[in-house]
Design a protein around this motif. Sequence first.
Motif, PDB file in Angstrom:
ATOM      1  N   ASP A  53       0.854  -1.186   0.000  1.00  0.00           N
ATOM      2  CA  ASP A  53       0.000   0.000   0.000  1.00  0.00           C
ATOM      3  C   ASP A  53       0.893   1.241   0.000  1.00  0.00           C
ATOM      4  O   ASP A  53       1.660   1.456   0.948  1.00  0.00           O
ATOM      5  CB  ASP A  53      -0.889  -0.044   1.255  1.00  0.00           C
ATOM      6  CG  ASP A  53      -1.949   1.046   1.232  1.00  0.00           C
ATOM      7  OD1 ASP A  53      -1.747   2.054   0.530  1.00  0.00           O
ATOM      8  OD2 ASP A  53      -2.974   0.876   1.908  1.00  0.00           O
ATOM      9  N   ALA A 102      -6.764  -3.825   3.775  1.00  0.00           N
ATOM     10  CA  ALA A 102      -7.319  -3.178   2.582  1.00  0.00           C
ATOM     11  C   ALA A 102      -6.403  -2.023   2.225  1.00  0.00           C
ATOM     12  O   ALA A 102      -5.658  -1.530   3.074  1.00  0.00           O
ATOM     13  CB  ALA A 102      -8.731  -2.658   2.844  1.00  0.00           C
ATOM     14  N   ARG A 103      -6.470  -1.603   0.978  1.00  0.00           N
ATOM     15  CA  ARG A 103      -5.686  -0.417   0.610  1.00  0.00           C
ATOM     16  C   ARG A 103      -6.335   0.798   1.242  1.00  0.00           C
ATOM     17  O   ARG A 103      -7.561   0.934   1.230  1.00  0.00           O
ATOM     18  CB  ARG A 103      -5.650  -0.262  -0.911  1.00  0.00           C
ATOM     19  CG  ARG A 103      -4.672  -1.199  -1.599  1.00  0.00           C
ATOM     20  CD  ARG A 103      -4.879  -1.175  -3.080  1.00  0.00           C
ATOM     21  NE  ARG A 103      -4.529   0.103  -3.660  1.00  0.00           N
ATOM     22  CZ  ARG A 103      -3.342   0.374  -4.220  1.00  0.00           C
ATOM     23  NH1 ARG A 103      -2.423  -0.572  -4.272  1.00  0.00           N
ATOM     24  NH2 ARG A 103      -3.082   1.543  -4.726  1.00  0.00           N
ATOM     25  N   ASP A 142      -6.381   3.857   0.197  1.00  0.00           N
ATOM     26  CA  ASP A 142      -7.102   4.685  -0.783  1.00  0.00           C
ATOM     27  C   ASP A 142      -8.499   4.119  -1.068  1.00  0.00           C
ATOM     28  O   ASP A 142      -9.456   4.880  -1.227  1.00  0.00           O
ATOM     29  CB  ASP A 142      -6.288   4.764  -2.085  1.00  0.00           C
ATOM     30  CG  ASP A 142      -6.763   5.903  -2.972  1.00  0.00           C
ATOM     31  OD1 ASP A 142      -6.751   7.057  -2.513  1.00  0.00           O
ATOM     32  OD2 ASP A 142      -7.164   5.630  -4.117  1.00  0.00           O
ATOM     33  N   THR A 143      -8.602   2.790  -1.103  1.00  0.00           N
ATOM     34  CA  THR A 143      -9.913   2.168  -1.330  1.00  0.00           C
ATOM     35  C   THR A 143     -10.832   2.450  -0.149  1.00  0.00           C
ATOM     36  O   THR A 143     -12.009   2.791  -0.320  1.00  0.00           O
ATOM     37  CB  THR A 143      -9.757   0.649  -1.523  1.00  0.00           C
ATOM     38  OG1 THR A 143      -8.790   0.409  -2.555  1.00  0.00           O
ATOM     39  CG2 THR A 143     -11.066   0.004  -1.913  1.00  0.00           C
ATOM     40  N   TRP A 144     -10.284   2.281   1.065  1.00  0.00           N
ATOM     41  CA  TRP A 144     -11.065   2.582   2.277  1.00  0.00           C
ATOM     42  C   TRP A 144     -11.537   4.039   2.256  1.00  0.00           C
ATOM     43  O   TRP A 144     -12.706   4.339   2.558  1.00  0.00           O
ATOM     44  CB  TRP A 144     -10.201   2.321   3.520  1.00  0.00           C
ATOM     45  CG  TRP A 144     -10.842   2.768   4.797  1.00  0.00           C
ATOM     46  CD1 TRP A 144     -11.733   2.085   5.568  1.00  0.00           C
ATOM     47  CD2 TRP A 144     -10.638   4.041   5.458  1.00  0.00           C
ATOM     48  NE1 TRP A 144     -12.096   2.841   6.656  1.00  0.00           N
ATOM     49  CE2 TRP A 144     -11.452   4.040   6.618  1.00  0.00           C
ATOM     50  CE3 TRP A 144      -9.856   5.162   5.179  1.00  0.00           C
ATOM     51  CZ2 TRP A 144     -11.484   5.130   7.489  1.00  0.00           C
ATOM     52  CZ3 TRP A 144      -9.905   6.246   6.041  1.00  0.00           C
ATOM     53  CH2 TRP A 144     -10.720   6.216   7.191  1.00  0.00           C
ATOM     54  N   HIS A 184     -12.000   6.020  -0.297  1.00  0.00           N
ATOM     55  CA  HIS A 184     -13.059   6.202  -1.291  1.00  0.00           C
ATOM     56  C   HIS A 184     -14.404   5.721  -0.753  1.00  0.00           C
ATOM     57  O   HIS A 184     -15.434   6.342  -0.975  1.00  0.00           O
ATOM     58  CB  HIS A 184     -12.713   5.475  -2.592  1.00  0.00           C
ATOM     59  CG  HIS A 184     -11.856   6.289  -3.521  1.00  0.00           C
ATOM     60  ND1 HIS A 184     -10.508   6.481  -3.308  1.00  0.00           N
ATOM     61  CD2 HIS A 184     -12.160   6.991  -4.636  1.00  0.00           C
ATOM     62  CE1 HIS A 184     -10.032   7.260  -4.268  1.00  0.00           C
ATOM     63  NE2 HIS A 184     -11.008   7.576  -5.089  1.00  0.00           N
ATOM     64  N   CYS A 187     -13.769   4.794 -11.923  1.00  0.00           N
ATOM     65  CA  CYS A 187     -12.880   4.191 -12.926  1.00  0.00           C
ATOM     66  C   CYS A 187     -12.287   5.216 -13.877  1.00  0.00           C
ATOM     67  O   CYS A 187     -11.122   5.115 -14.247  1.00  0.00           O
ATOM     68  CB  CYS A 187     -13.622   3.108 -13.710  1.00  0.00           C
ATOM     69  SG  CYS A 187     -13.982   1.669 -12.703  1.00  0.00           S
ATOM     70  N   LEU A 195      -9.263   4.277 -10.495  1.00  0.00           N
ATOM     71  CA  LEU A 195      -9.240   3.011  -9.765  1.00  0.00           C
ATOM     72  C   LEU A 195      -9.360   1.869 -10.771  1.00  0.00           C
ATOM     73  O   LEU A 195     -10.122   1.964 -11.738  1.00  0.00           O
ATOM     74  CB  LEU A 195     -10.401   2.918  -8.762  1.00  0.00           C
ATOM     75  CG  LEU A 195     -10.423   3.882  -7.577  1.00  0.00           C
ATOM     76  CD1 LEU A 195     -11.488   3.432  -6.564  1.00  0.00           C
ATOM     77  CD2 LEU A 195      -9.079   3.992  -6.895  1.00  0.00           C
ATOM     78  N   GLU A 208     -10.288  -2.583  -7.525  1.00  0.00           N
ATOM     79  CA  GLU A 208     -10.377  -1.565  -6.465  1.00  0.00           C
ATOM     80  C   GLU A 208     -11.756  -0.897  -6.469  1.00  0.00           C
ATOM     81  O   GLU A 208     -12.338  -0.656  -5.407  1.00  0.00           O
ATOM     82  CB  GLU A 208      -9.313  -0.494  -6.676  1.00  0.00           C
ATOM     83  CG  GLU A 208      -7.901  -0.936  -6.374  1.00  0.00           C
ATOM     84  CD  GLU A 208      -6.914   0.133  -6.796  1.00  0.00           C
ATOM     85  OE1 GLU A 208      -6.914   0.508  -7.980  1.00  0.00           O
ATOM     86  OE2 GLU A 208      -6.162   0.595  -5.939  1.00  0.00           O
ATOM     87  N   ALA A 234     -14.206  -3.142  -4.926  1.00  0.00           N
ATOM     88  CA  ALA A 234     -14.054  -3.158  -3.463  1.00  0.00           C
ATOM     89  C   ALA A 234     -14.663  -1.903  -2.848  1.00  0.00           C
ATOM     90  O   ALA A 234     -15.348  -1.970  -1.820  1.00  0.00           O
ATOM     91  CB  ALA A 234     -12.573  -3.273  -3.096  1.00  0.00           C
ATOM     92  N   ALA A 235     -14.409  -0.761  -3.465  1.00  0.00           N
ATOM     93  CA  ALA A 235     -14.939   0.499  -2.923  1.00  0.00           C
ATOM     94  C   ALA A 235     -16.464   0.539  -3.003  1.00  0.00           C
ATOM     95  O   ALA A 235     -17.123   1.120  -2.146  1.00  0.00           O
ATOM     96  CB  ALA A 235     -14.341   1.683  -3.683  1.00  0.00           C
TER      97      ALA A 235
END
Lengths: 184, 138
Positions: A3, A68-69, A71-73, A75, A138, A143, A147, A150-151
Motif C-alpha cells: 500500500d 485493505a488499501r 485509498d480504497t477505504w 473512497h 474508474c 481506480l 479496487e 471493493a470500494a
Amino acid sequence: MGDPDEELLSRVASGDPAAVRALVARKLPRLLSLAGRMLGDAGEAEDVAQEAFVRIWKQAPRWKPGAARFDTWLHRVALNLCYDRLRRRREVAYAEPPEVVDEGPGPDRGLFASDTGRRVAQALMALPDRQREAVVLCHYQDLGNIEAAAAMGLSVEAVESLLGRGRRALRAALIDLKEGRNDP
Amino acid sequence: MTPERFETLSEAYGGDVARWPAVEREAAAILMTADPIWAQTVLARAGDLDAALASYHAPGGTPGLADRIVATAPRPRARWVGWLAPAGMGVGLATACAAGVLLGAQLQAAAPATNASDADALMTAVSEDVGLYLDDDA
C-alpha cells in the motif's frame, strides 16, 4: 504490491506534522474530485473532504496494514458521505419541491473548462447514482476494476455492467457534441 | 477474446487499452494485431467519450482549505509527555518516601524527648522515694 499510503499513514498516527501535511496534499485533490463529481457541488465537496479527513485522523492509529488499501477505504468513506448528502437532497426535494427547474449544478459553473465540461457535468449528474459512481471511480479516480468493486461493495462484473450502461447513457446525452465536432 | 468482448470492454473502460483490466490486455492486443483497422475504429469511438469526460475538471477547493484541514489533525504529543507520566509517578513515590522519612524522623526526634521526660519523672520519683528513705535514715 504494498500500500503506497501505509508508511505515510503510520507517520500520521505517530503525530508527525509533516506527514499530516503530506497526506492532505496527496488526498485532498482526490477527495474533491470524487465528491465534486458525485455531488455536482464544489461547496458540498469541500464539506465531504473535511469530514473524510476527520475520519482519517481517527482511523490512522488503528489502521491495520494488509487488510485493505487505504485509498480504497478512503473512497468508501467519501462515497458514504456523498450518499448521505444525496439522500438528504432527495428528502428535501420530496418535502419541498422546487418551484423552478435547476438548469445545472450552479455552484460549479465557474469551474468547468468549457461548455463541454458543463454539459458533461449535467449528463453525469443525470445518471443513476451507482452508474455515476462507477464512471467517477474508474474514469476520474483511476481506480482499477478490482479496487472500484471493493470500494463499491460489488463484484467486478457488476461494476463493468454499471460502467457500460453509464457510458452508453453519457454518449447518448452528449451525442450532439460529437456531431458538432464533425460538422465542417 | 471475441470481438464482442473487445467492444464490451471498450464501452466500459474506454478507448485506452492500458486502462482495461490487466488480465484482458494481452488478449486484446492479439485481437488488435489481427484486425487493427476494426480495433482502432472501436477504440476511437470510445475515445471520443473519454475526451468529452476529460473536459469536466474537478473543483480545486477554496484557498486555505488544506490549512483548515491540517488544523483539524490531532496535535502531536510532545516528547516530554511520553516520559512525564512515569516521571510523575517517580516524583510521587519520591515525595511519599520523603514524607515518610520526615515523619519517621519527627517521630524519632519526638520519641527520645518523651522517653527523657518519662525517665526524668521516674528518676524524680525514685529520688524522692530515695530521699524519703534517706530522710528516714537520717
